[in-house]
Every structure is written in structure tokens, then in C-alpha cells.
Design a protein around this motif. Structure first.
Motif, PDB file in Angstrom:
ATOM      1  N   VAL A 132       0.817  -1.054  -0.055  1.00  0.00           N
ATOM      2  CA  VAL A 132      -0.272   0.219   0.017  1.00  0.00           C
ATOM      3  C   VAL A 132       0.882   0.843  -0.156  1.00  0.00           C
ATOM      4  CG1 VAL A 132      -1.791   1.353   0.916  1.00  0.00           C
ATOM      5  CG2 VAL A 132      -1.577  -1.388   0.763  1.00  0.00           C
ATOM      6  N   ALA A 133       1.975   0.907   0.484  1.00  0.00           N
ATOM      7  CA  ALA A 133       2.977   2.222   0.669  1.00  0.00           C
ATOM      8  C   ALA A 133       3.893   2.723  -0.732  1.00  0.00           C
ATOM      9  CB  ALA A 133       3.786   2.120   2.043  1.00  0.00           C
ATOM     10  N   ALA A 134       4.262   1.351  -1.627  1.00  0.00           N
ATOM     11  CA  ALA A 134       4.605   1.513  -2.530  1.00  0.00           C
ATOM     12  C   ALA A 134       3.214   2.504  -3.579  1.00  0.00           C
ATOM     13  CB  ALA A 134       4.961   0.687  -2.630  1.00  0.00           C
ATOM     14  N   ARG A 135       1.957   2.158  -3.715  1.00  0.00           N
ATOM     15  CA  ARG A 135       0.867   2.902  -4.002  1.00  0.00           C
ATOM     16  C   ARG A 135       0.499   3.364  -4.030  1.00  0.00           C
ATOM     17  NH1 ARG A 135      -2.740  -2.497  -4.213  1.00  0.00           N
ATOM     18  NH2 ARG A 135      -2.096  -3.964  -4.812  1.00  0.00           N
ATOM     19  N   VAL A 136       0.750   4.964  -2.662  1.00  0.00           N
ATOM     20  CA  VAL A 136      -0.187   5.984  -2.686  1.00  0.00           C
ATOM     21  C   VAL A 136       1.161   6.316  -2.225  1.00  0.00           C
ATOM     22  CG1 VAL A 136      -2.254   5.010  -1.299  1.00  0.00           C
ATOM     23  CG2 VAL A 136       0.308   5.469  -0.338  1.00  0.00           C
ATOM     24  N   ALA A 137       2.642   6.029  -2.415  1.00  0.00           N
ATOM     25  CA  ALA A 137       3.905   7.202  -1.874  1.00  0.00           C
ATOM     26  C   ALA A 137       3.478   8.201  -3.167  1.00  0.00           C
ATOM     27  CB  ALA A 137       5.003   6.509  -1.807  1.00  0.00           C
ATOM     28  N   ARG A 138       3.456   8.143  -4.198  1.00  0.00           N
ATOM     29  CA  ARG A 138       3.616   9.439  -5.037  1.00  0.00           C
ATOM     30  C   ARG A 138       2.684   9.954  -4.773  1.00  0.00           C
ATOM     31  NH1 ARG A 138       5.064   5.452 -10.729  1.00  0.00           N
ATOM     32  NH2 ARG A 138       7.175   5.143  -9.391  1.00  0.00           N
ATOM     33  N   PRO A 139       1.522  10.200  -4.484  1.00  0.00           N
ATOM     34  CA  PRO A 139       0.325  10.582  -4.902  1.00  0.00           C
ATOM     35  C   PRO A 139       0.621  12.212  -3.158  1.00  0.00           C
ATOM     36  CG  PRO A 139      -0.527   8.973  -4.308  1.00  0.00           C
ATOM     37  CD  PRO A 139       0.813   8.701  -5.415  1.00  0.00           C
ATOM     38  N   ILE A 140       0.765  11.439  -2.135  1.00  0.00           N
ATOM     39  CA  ILE A 140       1.529  12.158  -0.947  1.00  0.00           C
ATOM     40  C   ILE A 140       2.535  12.646  -1.136  1.00  0.00           C
ATOM     41  CG2 ILE A 140       1.391  11.520   1.246  1.00  0.00           C
ATOM     42  CD1 ILE A 140      -1.117  10.822   1.202  1.00  0.00           C
ATOM     43  N   ARG A 141       3.474  12.304  -1.658  1.00  0.00           N
ATOM     44  CA  ARG A 141       4.671  13.014  -2.226  1.00  0.00           C
ATOM     45  C   ARG A 141       4.402  14.815  -2.771  1.00  0.00           C
ATOM     46  NH1 ARG A 141      10.550  11.156  -5.738  1.00  0.00           N
ATOM     47  NH2 ARG A 141      11.186  13.168  -4.806  1.00  0.00           N
ATOM     48  N   LEU A 142       3.732  14.130  -3.710  1.00  0.00           N
ATOM     49  CA  LEU A 142       3.014  15.424  -4.118  1.00  0.00           C
ATOM     50  C   LEU A 142       2.202  16.383  -3.161  1.00  0.00           C
ATOM     51  CD1 LEU A 142       1.988  16.838  -6.556  1.00  0.00           C
ATOM     52  CD2 LEU A 142       0.633  15.280  -7.516  1.00  0.00           C
ATOM     53  N   LEU A 143       1.263  15.758  -2.231  1.00  0.00           N
ATOM     54  CA  LEU A 143       0.584  16.772  -1.764  1.00  0.00           C
ATOM     55  C   LEU A 143       1.631  17.209  -0.590  1.00  0.00           C
ATOM     56  CD1 LEU A 143      -2.085  16.967  -0.094  1.00  0.00           C
ATOM     57  CD2 LEU A 143      -1.461  14.833   1.669  1.00  0.00           C
ATOM     58  N   THR A 144       2.647  16.592  -0.146  1.00  0.00           N
ATOM     59  CA  THR A 144       3.589  17.233   0.867  1.00  0.00           C
ATOM     60  C   THR A 144       3.855  18.204  -0.256  1.00  0.00           C
ATOM     61  OG1 THR A 144       5.688  15.494   0.224  1.00  0.00           O
ATOM     62  CG2 THR A 144       4.370  15.503   1.911  1.00  0.00           C
ATOM     63  N   LYS A 145       4.597  18.716  -0.959  1.00  0.00           N
ATOM     64  CA  LYS A 145       5.145  19.660  -2.144  1.00  0.00           C
ATOM     65  C   LYS A 145       4.077  20.192  -1.723  1.00  0.00           C
ATOM     66  CE  LYS A 145       8.253  16.842  -4.710  1.00  0.00           C
ATOM     67  NZ  LYS A 145       8.961  16.463  -5.587  1.00  0.00           N
ATOM     68  N   VAL A 146       2.341  20.454  -2.535  1.00  0.00           N
ATOM     69  CA  VAL A 146       1.598  21.576  -2.423  1.00  0.00           C
ATOM     70  C   VAL A 146       1.279  22.133  -1.220  1.00  0.00           C
ATOM     71  CG1 VAL A 146      -0.594  21.786  -2.960  1.00  0.00           C
ATOM     72  CG2 VAL A 146       0.971  20.088  -4.528  1.00  0.00           C
ATOM     73  N   LEU A 147       1.385  21.001  -0.040  1.00  0.00           N
ATOM     74  CA  LEU A 147       1.015  21.862   1.355  1.00  0.00           C
ATOM     75  C   LEU A 147       2.478  22.121   2.328  1.00  0.00           C
ATOM     76  CD1 LEU A 147      -2.065  19.108   2.201  1.00  0.00           C
ATOM     77  CD2 LEU A 147      -2.480  21.284   1.083  1.00  0.00           C
ATOM     78  N   ALA A 148       2.879  22.201   1.288  1.00  0.00           N
ATOM     79  CA  ALA A 148       4.765  22.123   2.321  1.00  0.00           C
ATOM     80  C   ALA A 148       4.352  23.613   3.423  1.00  0.00           C
ATOM     81  CB  ALA A 148       5.883  22.090   1.187  1.00  0.00           C
ATOM     82  N   PRO A 149       4.139  25.207   1.931  1.00  0.00           N
ATOM     83  CA  PRO A 149       4.262  26.073   3.241  1.00  0.00           C
ATOM     84  C   PRO A 149       3.193  26.359   3.909  1.00  0.00           C
ATOM     85  CG  PRO A 149       4.131  26.596   0.972  1.00  0.00           C
ATOM     86  CD  PRO A 149       3.509  24.910   0.864  1.00  0.00           C
ATOM     87  N   VAL A 150       2.622  25.535   4.474  1.00  0.00           N
ATOM     88  CA  VAL A 150       0.652  25.777   5.327  1.00  0.00           C
ATOM     89  C   VAL A 150       1.897  24.766   6.522  1.00  0.00           C
ATOM     90  CG1 VAL A 150      -1.003  25.061   6.120  1.00  0.00           C
ATOM     91  CG2 VAL A 150      -0.628  25.876   3.720  1.00  0.00           C
ATOM     92  N   VAL A 151       2.420  23.709   5.996  1.00  0.00           N
ATOM     93  CA  VAL A 151       2.712  22.790   7.290  1.00  0.00           C
ATOM     94  C   VAL A 151       4.052  23.055   7.987  1.00  0.00           C
ATOM     95  CG1 VAL A 151       3.905  20.245   7.270  1.00  0.00           C
ATOM     96  CG2 VAL A 151       1.656  20.350   5.695  1.00  0.00           C
ATOM     97  N   GLY A 152       4.434  24.173   6.987  1.00  0.00           N
ATOM     98  CA  GLY A 152       5.991  24.557   7.776  1.00  0.00           C
ATOM     99  C   GLY A 152       5.124  25.364   8.524  1.00  0.00           C
ATOM    100  N   VAL A 153       3.873  26.024   8.176  1.00  0.00           N
ATOM    101  CA  VAL A 153       3.732  27.179   9.357  1.00  0.00           C
ATOM    102  C   VAL A 153       2.805  26.163  10.947  1.00  0.00           C
ATOM    103  CG1 VAL A 153       2.191  28.821   9.977  1.00  0.00           C
ATOM    104  CG2 VAL A 153       2.814  28.681   7.420  1.00  0.00           C
ATOM    105  N   VAL A 154       2.843  24.887  10.389  1.00  0.00           N
ATOM    106  CA  VAL A 154       2.032  24.648  11.327  1.00  0.00           C
ATOM    107  C   VAL A 154       3.591  23.683  12.368  1.00  0.00           C
ATOM    108  CG1 VAL A 154       0.786  22.357  12.077  1.00  0.00           C
ATOM    109  CG2 VAL A 154      -0.240  23.778   9.861  1.00  0.00           C
ATOM    110  N   ARG A 155       4.079  23.424  11.362  1.00  0.00           N
ATOM    111  CA  ARG A 155       5.464  22.632  11.871  1.00  0.00           C
ATOM    112  C   ARG A 155       6.176  24.080  13.053  1.00  0.00           C
ATOM    113  NH1 ARG A 155       8.555  19.670   7.658  1.00  0.00           N
ATOM    114  NH2 ARG A 155      10.191  19.497   9.564  1.00  0.00           N
ATOM    115  N   ALA A 156       6.253  25.222  12.886  1.00  0.00           N
ATOM    116  CA  ALA A 156       7.074  26.116  13.357  1.00  0.00           C
ATOM    117  C   ALA A 156       5.896  25.982  15.026  1.00  0.00           C
ATOM    118  CB  ALA A 156       7.085  27.165  12.763  1.00  0.00           C
TER     119      ALA A 156
END
Length: 437
Positions: A132-156
Motif C-alpha cells: 500500500v505504501a508503494a502505491r500511495v507514495a507518489r500522490p502523497i509525495r506530491l501532496l507534501t510538496k503542495v502543502l509544504a508552506p502550510v505544513v511549515g507554518v504548522v510545524r513552527a
């Protein structure tokens, strides 16, 4: 008579809203399953699949490198779609049932999210997390790049709040420790019977070498067999021949003053050469200089880790080292065999008289053990879990818990065991009876 028309609320807006709720629930299921698969999958198995050319597994390895970013992106996406679907359901059912629609939306969406967006995808993902991880890794990787700015604020914000409470986090931290993962897998395998106890102990012993020091397994100086370098050569030769050990330290004056290490083969070669040159006259042994035959002593600090010491033994091509403390005083000795025994267990030879004496309880259930026996060895032999944080030996554990040097016959109970002192010599506990309570 004209056929009855459909209810007014079943219009285009109703179907669009219902369709949006369905899509959002599917997205929630995707996020939930992806989170479970990526966090539960074994990086070792993913690496094996990636080495065989599975590009999905390779993407899964990349996306799990930054666990904080991964979890932040998935949770952000999951919470957004869940909240949005609940809001749409509330608006839709309020339009149909009025104020009662809020209660219907709460109950209905709770059931739908719980079954179809949480339990079902997570159960599916956990059955084969690497696939399952191998199948979902690519869309999840794209998602992490798209949401990177928002996630960065949340992490801070999160790191700032944790910092206020004294918790420090690092972006370089991984979700799992490789050693912890292997140790956990071995423990589960041993419980289920798929891994033998001996195999588990050997693998855990090898993994634990970096966390243990030579002080924990060394032979204490009180138990070292040593030879006075100033003794007559004939006496030294007799001592070496009758000893069960191949290498013996030589001291001069006091036992802490080690001046060399004599190897039995080197001594016998020197004796053979000396007698051969003098046509077999044994009287010439009196002129044998033992220190010329002896090797230079090799000293190591007591804080050296076992894996580092094993590498040093292999590098120096030697099996014997004397252990000293921070002041340079002799503490004990350690051999390569001692380190190997931490992995494979007790190594017995023809000179180990007590090698075959396994721990057996008496009629009362007591085990008679040596006070100098290490806690780790006893735990390994009996599959017990006595703590070894404050002491290395059983005698040390009893003294630490009793806060005194017990007398013979005293009984103590701690850590779920009964300890009875059955032997004491000077200030040393030599024999103990141990029974689990």
C-alpha cells in the motif's frame, strides 16, 4: 391524473452536495490508509523492494525521510476533508429535516467516517503496509510538496509550543530506530514461536554491543590469575603449564603493576630453544628471562564500548586487554572471547569444569548462583528481567538494594525475587540463592 413530482429538495444542488460528500469521504479514506501504510511499513522491506526496481517503494522511502512533514501533510489533508464533508452533510440534512438535521448529520457522518474513512482503509493498509505504501507514495509525495508552506507554518507553531514545555524536536529524526524495530520484531517472533530463544539472544546481543562497555563484562582484578615476574623461571614455567589460561599477566612488586603478558606458546618456544642450544640441559632454565618473552601489556579504558573494543582486537590481532579506570589503576581484564560470549552465549572448552552445570532449582525453587555472575547472563539464561542499570553482578545488585554488605543468611526481596546470601568472603558475596516470588 399526473404522476407525483419528486420532492423539492431533490434538485441539482442536492445531488452535487451528496456527490461532494462521497468524494470527500473517499479522500479521507485515502489519507487514513496512506498514513497507516507509510508509518507501519518496514523501511528494510521497502529498501529490498526498491533494490529490485520497485519505484513506488523508492518513493515511499523518500517520503518517509521527513516524518514530521509527512504526518503534518496527511493530517492537514485528512482534517480538511473531514471537516468539509461534515459541514456539507449538516447543510444538506438541515435543508431536509430542519433543525433536526444537525443531529442526523452528526450521527450519520460519525458512522460513515468511522467505518469507511478510518477503520476500513486502515485495516486494509495494515494487512500489507509495504504494498500500500508503494502505491500511495507518489500522490502523497506530491501532496507534501503542495502543502509544504502550510505544513511549515504548522510545524513552527507546534515546535514553539513544545519548546515552551521543554521538548526539543529535530527535523532529522526518523519515525523508527532500526535497532528498536529489529528488537521489537525479534520479541514478537519469540512470543509467537517463530524465532527461537537462542536466535533472539544472539541477534539482540550483537545489536547491544554498542550500548555496553568493557566494564560491564570484564573479569574483576580480584579474579585475575597473575604471575610474579620476579619468581624463579622454573616456578613461572610450572605455573603457566598448569594454568587453564593461555595468556597470563606478569606483575612486579604489586598486582596493579603489570609489566607484561606471557603467552604459553611463546614461553614453551623459548624453553625449547634454550634447552636445544644447551643439549637438553634443564638447568639452563634458571637463566631464562621471562620478560624478554612476554608481550607488552595492552591497556584499555573501562568506558570503551564492546563493539569498539572488538574492532580494536581484530585490528591489533590480539585477544587480551587489561582494563584501567580514569586514574590508570587496574580494574580487570577482557578478552575477545568475553565479547563473543555476549553474542553467542557461554563458550566452553575442556578447561571449563563448570560449563555443563546448568542452573537448576532445588526442591524449594531456589537457584544457587555465584555472586560474581552478571545480571545479564542470568537474565539470558532464565529469561528474567532483573535490572542491570545500577550494578553489573548479582552481588552488586544485592548490595545496591540493601545499601549495605549483607551477612551470610540474610534474605531480601526486591524486583519480584527472593535473594538469600549463602556465602560471603571478606566483603564479597560469593554465593546467592534466588527464587522468583
Amino acid at each position: 391524473m399526473e404522476p407525483s413530482s419528486l420532492p423539492a429538495f431533490l434538485d441539482t444542488a442536492f445531488w452535487l452536495t451528496a456527490g461532494a460528500i462521497f468524494v470527500l469521504l473517499m479522500m479521507s479514506a485515502f489519507f487514513s490508509g496512506s498514513e497507516t501504510a507509510l508509518t507501519a511499513s518496514s523501511r528494510a522491506k521497502l529498501r529490498s523492494r526498491a533494490d529490485r526496481g520497485d519505484r513506488g517503494a523508492d518513493a515511499a522511502l523518500l517520503v518517509t525521510e521527513d516524518s514530521e512533514r509527512l504526518i503534518g501533510a496527511i493530517l492537514l489533508g485528512n482534517n480538511v476533508v473531514n471537516i468539509l464533508s461534515a459541514s456539507l452533510a449538516t447543510a444538506l440534512l438541515t435543508r431536509i429535516f430542519g433543525d433536526s438535521g444537525v443531529a442526523f448529520a452528526t450521527l450519520g457522518m460519525t458512522a460513515l467516517v468511522l467505518i469507511f474513512s478510518e477503520v476500513l482503509p486502515k485495516t486494509y493498509a495494515i494487512t500489507d503496509p509495504e504494498t500500500v505504501a508503494a502505491r500511495v507514495a507518489r500522490p502523497i509525495r506530491l501532496l507534501t510538496k503542495v502543502l509544504a508552506p502550510v505544513v511549515g507554518v504548522v510545524r513552527a507553531i507546534v515546535r514553539g509550543l513544545l519548546w515552551v514545555f521543554g521538548v526539543r524536536t529535530s527535523a532529522d529524526q526518523h519515525m523508527f530506530s532500526v535497532q528498536d524495530e529489529i528488537a521489537g520484531a525479534l520479541a514478537i517472533g519469540a512470543e509467537e514461536g517463530t524465532v527461537q530463544k537462542e536466535d533472539r539472544d544472539r541477534l539482540l546481543g550483537a545489536l547491544d554491543l554498542g550500548n555496553r562497555t568493557v566494564e560491564e563484562i570484564m573479569r574483576h582484578r580480584s579474579g585475575i590469575e597473575m604471575i610474579d615476574a620476579d619468581a624463579p623461571s622454573e616456578q613461572i614455567l610450572a605455573h603457566v603449564v598448569n594454568s587453564a589460561h593461555t595468556r597470563l599477566p606478569l606483575y612486579r612488586g604489586e598486582r596493579e603493576n603489570v609489566v607484561g603478558v606471557i603467552h604459553s606458546k611463546d614461553l614453551l618456544r623459548a624453553v625449547e630453544k634454550l634447552t636445544r642450544e644447551d643439549q637438553g640441559n634443564l638447568a639452563t632454565l634458571h637463566d631464562l628471562d621471562v620478560l624478554k618473552v612476554a608481550m607488552q601489556p595492552y591497556f584499555v579504558p573501562e568506558t570503551t564500548s564492546l563493539d569498539e573494543q572488538m574492532r580494536e582486537f581484530l585490528k591489533r590481532r590480539t585477544h587480551f586487554a587489561l582494563v584501567v579506570d580514569e586514574y590508570g589503576d587496574l580494574k580487570g581484564l577482557i578478552t575477545l572471547e568475553d565479547i563473543l560470549e555476549e553474542i553467542v552465549g557461554e563458550i566452553a572448552d575442556e578447561f571449563d569444569m563448570d560449563a555443563d552445570l546448568a542452573l537448576k532449582p532445588n526442591e524449594a525453587g531456589d537457584y544457587l548462583v555465584e555472586g560474581a555472575m552478571t545480571i545479564r547472563d542470568l537474565n539470558r539464561a532464565m529469561d528474567w528481567s532483573l535490572p542491570d542499570d545500577e550494578a553489573n553482578t548479582l552481588a552488586g545488585l544485592v548490595i545496591h538494594e540493601a545499601q549495605m554488605i549483607p551477612t551470610e543468611g540474610q534474605v531480601f526481596s526486591f524486583h519480584g525475587f527472593r535473594f538469600e546470601v549463602t556465602g560471603r568472603k571478606d566483603n564479597r558475596i560469593t554465593k546467592l540463592k534466588i527464587r522468583p516470588l
